[in-house]
Design a protein around this motif. Structure first.
Motif, PDB file in Angstrom:
ATOM      1  N   ARG A 245       0.806  -1.225   0.000  1.00  0.00           N
ATOM      2  CA  ARG A 245       0.000   0.000   0.000  1.00  0.00           C
ATOM      3  C   ARG A 245       0.840   1.277   0.000  1.00  0.00           C
ATOM      4  O   ARG A 245       0.289   2.374  -0.033  1.00  0.00           O
ATOM      5  N   LEU A 246       2.170   1.139   0.055  1.00  0.00           N
ATOM      6  CA  LEU A 246       3.048   2.302   0.115  1.00  0.00           C
ATOM      7  C   LEU A 246       3.722   2.565  -1.223  1.00  0.00           C
ATOM      8  O   LEU A 246       3.817   1.691  -2.077  1.00  0.00           O
ATOM      9  N   ASP A 247       4.218   3.793  -1.391  1.00  0.00           N
ATOM     10  CA  ASP A 247       4.975   4.137  -2.595  1.00  0.00           C
ATOM     11  C   ASP A 247       6.382   3.557  -2.497  1.00  0.00           C
ATOM     12  O   ASP A 247       6.838   3.121  -1.430  1.00  0.00           O
ATOM     13  N   ASP A 248       7.095   3.552  -3.608  1.00  0.00           N
ATOM     14  CA  ASP A 248       8.403   2.891  -3.685  1.00  0.00           C
ATOM     15  C   ASP A 248       9.405   3.471  -2.694  1.00  0.00           C
ATOM     16  O   ASP A 248      10.181   2.733  -2.074  1.00  0.00           O
ATOM     17  N   GLU A 249       9.436   4.797  -2.544  1.00  0.00           N
ATOM     18  CA  GLU A 249      10.399   5.417  -1.644  1.00  0.00           C
ATOM     19  C   GLU A 249      10.125   5.031  -0.194  1.00  0.00           C
ATOM     20  O   GLU A 249      11.057   4.766   0.576  1.00  0.00           O
ATOM     21  N   ALA A 250       8.845   4.996   0.178  1.00  0.00           N
ATOM     22  CA  ALA A 250       8.497   4.592   1.537  1.00  0.00           C
ATOM     23  C   ALA A 250       8.884   3.139   1.799  1.00  0.00           C
ATOM     24  O   ALA A 250       9.355   2.799   2.892  1.00  0.00           O
ATOM     25  N   ILE A 251       8.689   2.289   0.805  1.00  0.00           N
ATOM     26  CA  ILE A 251       9.057   0.877   0.958  1.00  0.00           C
ATOM     27  C   ILE A 251      10.555   0.735   1.191  1.00  0.00           C
ATOM     28  O   ILE A 251      10.999  -0.060   2.041  1.00  0.00           O
ATOM     29  N   LYS A 252      11.357   1.540   0.487  1.00  0.00           N
ATOM     30  CA  LYS A 252      12.804   1.485   0.660  1.00  0.00           C
ATOM     31  C   LYS A 252      13.223   1.876   2.076  1.00  0.00           C
ATOM     32  O   LYS A 252      14.177   1.330   2.633  1.00  0.00           O
ATOM     33  N   ARG A 253      12.504   2.824   2.664  1.00  0.00           N
ATOM     34  CA  ARG A 253      12.882   3.342   3.979  1.00  0.00           C
ATOM     35  C   ARG A 253      12.256   2.554   5.132  1.00  0.00           C
ATOM     36  O   ARG A 253      12.640   2.740   6.284  1.00  0.00           O
ATOM     37  N   LEU A 254      11.307   1.706   4.818  1.00  0.00           N
ATOM     38  CA  LEU A 254      10.651   0.913   5.861  1.00  0.00           C
ATOM     39  C   LEU A 254      11.630  -0.094   6.453  1.00  0.00           C
ATOM     40  O   LEU A 254      12.240  -0.880   5.738  1.00  0.00           O
ATOM     41  N   GLN A 255      11.765  -0.083   7.781  1.00  0.00           N
ATOM     42  CA  GLN A 255      12.634  -1.037   8.475  1.00  0.00           C
ATOM     43  C   GLN A 255      11.769  -1.949   9.347  1.00  0.00           C
ATOM     44  O   GLN A 255      11.404  -1.569  10.458  1.00  0.00           O
ATOM     45  N   PRO A 256      11.433  -3.127   8.864  1.00  0.00           N
ATOM     46  CA  PRO A 256      10.620  -4.045   9.671  1.00  0.00           C
ATOM     47  C   PRO A 256      11.354  -4.463  10.941  1.00  0.00           C
ATOM     48  O   PRO A 256      12.581  -4.571  10.965  1.00  0.00           O
ATOM     49  N   GLY A 257      10.577  -4.696  11.972  1.00  0.00           N
ATOM     50  CA  GLY A 257      11.134  -5.167  13.235  1.00  0.00           C
ATOM     51  C   GLY A 257      10.034  -5.816  14.053  1.00  0.00           C
ATOM     52  O   GLY A 257       8.851  -5.709  13.718  1.00  0.00           O
ATOM     53  N   PRO A 258      10.379  -6.503  15.111  1.00  0.00           N
ATOM     54  CA  PRO A 258       9.366  -7.165  15.940  1.00  0.00           C
ATOM     55  C   PRO A 258       8.448  -6.141  16.614  1.00  0.00           C
ATOM     56  O   PRO A 258       8.921  -5.143  17.155  1.00  0.00           O
ATOM     57  N   SER A 259       7.157  -6.391  16.561  1.00  0.00           N
ATOM     58  CA  SER A 259       6.196  -5.468  17.170  1.00  0.00           C
ATOM     59  C   SER A 259       6.275  -5.569  18.685  1.00  0.00           C
ATOM     60  O   SER A 259       6.404  -6.661  19.239  1.00  0.00           O
ATOM     61  N   ILE A 260       6.205  -4.436  19.362  1.00  0.00           N
ATOM     62  CA  ILE A 260       6.148  -4.426  20.826  1.00  0.00           C
ATOM     63  C   ILE A 260       4.718  -4.202  21.312  1.00  0.00           C
ATOM     64  O   ILE A 260       4.445  -4.321  22.499  1.00  0.00           O
ATOM     65  N   GLU A 261       3.821  -3.902  20.384  1.00  0.00           N
ATOM     66  CA  GLU A 261       2.382  -3.825  20.671  1.00  0.00           C
ATOM     67  C   GLU A 261       1.657  -3.968  19.357  1.00  0.00           C
ATOM     68  O   GLU A 261       2.105  -3.463  18.322  1.00  0.00           O
ATOM     69  N   LYS A 262       0.540  -4.702  19.390  1.00  0.00           N
ATOM     70  CA  LYS A 262      -0.257  -4.915  18.180  1.00  0.00           C
ATOM     71  C   LYS A 262      -1.725  -4.963  18.581  1.00  0.00           C
ATOM     72  O   LYS A 262      -2.097  -5.657  19.521  1.00  0.00           O
TER      73      LYS A 262
END
Length: 389
Positions: A245-262
Motif C-alpha cells: 500500500r506504500l509508494d516505492d520510496e516509503a518501501i525502501k525506507r521501511l525497516q521491519p522489526g518485531p512489534s512491541i504492541e499490536k
C-alpha cells in the motif's frame, strides 16, 4: 469527603482538568476505576494541536513535550503511487507536535503528584447521584467499603464506556453515531520512522498510515476487516501488506522489526447531546468519538477541558454561571466541526466494501483536486492543526 469538583476518570482529559482547576485554587478529586499502571499502558494518539499544547503549558506539564516532542510542519498524502505534501507552515503558519498520549498522561500524573492533589485509583462501582440538584454526590467502593463524595459539580471524563454518560436520563440524551465497516490494525515497533512526517496512504487494497512516537519508534497502521483477529496477523504478514500500500520510496525506507504492541481498533463517529445535565458535565470520549484519521480524539478532549475549566473558574471567581450554561453548546460546536473533518478524511482515504466504481473515481478525483488546489490544502491544514477554541 467534600470537594468542589469530582472528576470521573484519570485519563488525559480528567488529569488535565484537575491540574488546571488546582492551579486556580479549585479543589478537586479524581476517581479512576483502573490502576495508574493500567492507564499508562494504553496506546493512543500522538498528534497534538497547538491549542492542546498550550493547555499543557498552562497546566505546568508541557516541559518534556517541548523537549522530546517532534514538530511537524505538514503531512504527506499518498495515492496512485506518489506522495504529495501538505505544508501547514507555508499554508497557515502553524504546526503540530507528535508526542504520545502515554507520555502526556505520565506528565500530568507527575504534575498532579507534585501539587498533592488527590487521585483515587481502583475505585469500583462508581455511581452518580442528585446530578439535577446543586448538591450532587459520587459513591464508590474501595477496600470493601463504600465511600461518598459531596461536591458542587461532576466532570465525566471516563470515556465511552464510563458511568457518566449513562447517568443522564435517556429522554434527555440524544446519541448520533456512524460505525465504519473496517478497523485499523496497528503495531508499535522500535525502528526509525519511514518519513519525517506522517504518510496517509490511499490504495486499492485499503488505507495505510506511517506514523511515529519518536525518532526511533514507529507506529504503523493498515486498514483491516472488522472480523480480523490480531492473532491472525503475524508481523511478517503485516509488513507484506503494508508494503503493498506504500509508494516505492516509503518501501525502501521501511525497516521491519518485531512489534512491541499490536492491536485492532474499530472506527466510529459518535456524539452525545447535550454535554451537560444539571451539575454533570461530559468531556472527551464520554461525549464523543472520532475515527483516528484526523488525529482529533485527544485534541477534542482538550478543547472540552478548556471550555469547562474556563466555565468553572468564572463560576467560582466571578460568581458567573454564564460559562457553565453555555458549555454544552460551545463544546458541541467545535466537536461537530472535528467530526466533519474526521469523517471527510476517513471517507477520502479508505476503501469502503460497498463502494462502486463510480465512488472510487469520485474519491480519486477528490484527492487530485486536494493536492492541486491551494484553497483545498489550506482547508485541510486549518482543520488538521486545530480550529480555534
Amino acid at each position: 469527603m467534600r470537594t468542589q469538583v469530582a472528576i470521573i476518570g484519570a485519563g488525559p482529559s480528567g488529569l488535565l482538568l484537575g491540574q488546571l482547576l488546582a492551579k486556580h485554587g479549585i479543589d478537586n478529586v479524581i476517581l479512576e476505576r483502573q490502576t495508574g499502571e493500567y492507564v499508562l499502558g494504553r496506546i493512543r494518539a500522538g498528534v497534538i494541536e497547538k491549542g492542546a499544547a498550550d493547555l499543557l503549558d498552562e497546566a505546568g506539564c508541557g516541559t518534556r513535550m517541548h523537549r522530546e516532542g517532534l514538530i511537524h510542519d505538514g503531512i504527506e498524502i499518498s495515492f496512485g503511487g506518489a506522495r504529495h505534501r501538505i505544508n501547514f507552515k507555508q499554508l497557515i503558519g502553524k504546526s503540530v507536535i507528535v508526542y504520545g498520549q502515554t507520555e502526556i498522561t505520565r506528565d500530568l500524573m507527575d504534575g498532579r503528584s507534585a501539587i498533592g492533589s488527590q487521585t483515587i485509583y481502583e475505585a469500583e462501582d462508581v455511581s452518580l447521584h442528585d446530578i439535577g440538584t446543586d448538591k450532587p454526590k459520587v459513591r464508590y467502593s474501595k477496600g470493601g467499603q463504600v465511600h461518598e463524595i459531596e461536591c458542587d459539580f461532576i466532570a465525566g471524563c471516563d470515556g465511552f464506556h464510563g458511568v457518566s454518560r449513562k447517568s443522564i436520563p435517556t429522554d434527555v440524551l440524544k446519541n448520533f453515531e456512524r460505525v465504519y465497516p473496517f478497523g485499523w490494525l496497528g503495531i508499535l515497533v522500535d525502528k526509525p520512522p519511514v518519513s519525517d512526517e506522517l504518510i496517509y496512504a490511499n490504495h486499492d487494497r485499503g488505507f495505510a498510515l506511517c506514523s511515529m512516537r519518536s525518532p526511533t519508534r514507529s507506529r504503523l497502521y493498515i486498514q483491516c476487516r472488522l472480523d480480523d483477529k490480531v492473532e491472525d496477523w503475524s508481523d511478517e504478514a503485516f509488513y507484506e501488506e503494508l508494503k503493498r500500500r506504500l509508494d516505492d520510496e516509503a518501501i525502501k525506507r521501511l525497516q521491519p522489526g518485531p512489534s512491541i504492541e499490536k492491536s485492532i481498533a474499530p472506527l466510529r463517529s459518535f456524539v452525545a447531546e447535550p454535554m451537560r445535565h444539571g451539575r454533570l458535565f461530559l468531556a472527551g470520549d464520554a461525549a464523543h468519538i472520532v475515527p483516528p484519521t484526523g488525529a482529533k480524539g485527544l485534541n477534542l478532549a482538550a478543547s472540552d477541558v478548556y471550555y469547562l475549566w474556563q466555565a468553572l473558574v468564572d463560576f467560582y471567581k466571578k460568581k458567573s454561571s454564564a460559562g457553565i450554561d453555555a458549555y454544552s453548546a460551545r463544546a458541541l460546536s467545535r466537536v461537530w466541526k472535528a467530526e466533519r473533518f474526521s469523517w471527510w478524511m476517513t471517507s477520502q482515504l479508505h476503501r469502503f466494501p460497498e463502494s462502486s466504481g463510480f465512488d472510487q473515481k469520485i474519491q480519486r478525483s477528490e484527492l487530485e483536486y486536494l493536492v492541486s488546489s491551494q484553497a483545498a490544502m489550506t482547508a485541510l491544514a486549518e482543520n488538521y492543526v486545530g480550529l480555534p477554541y
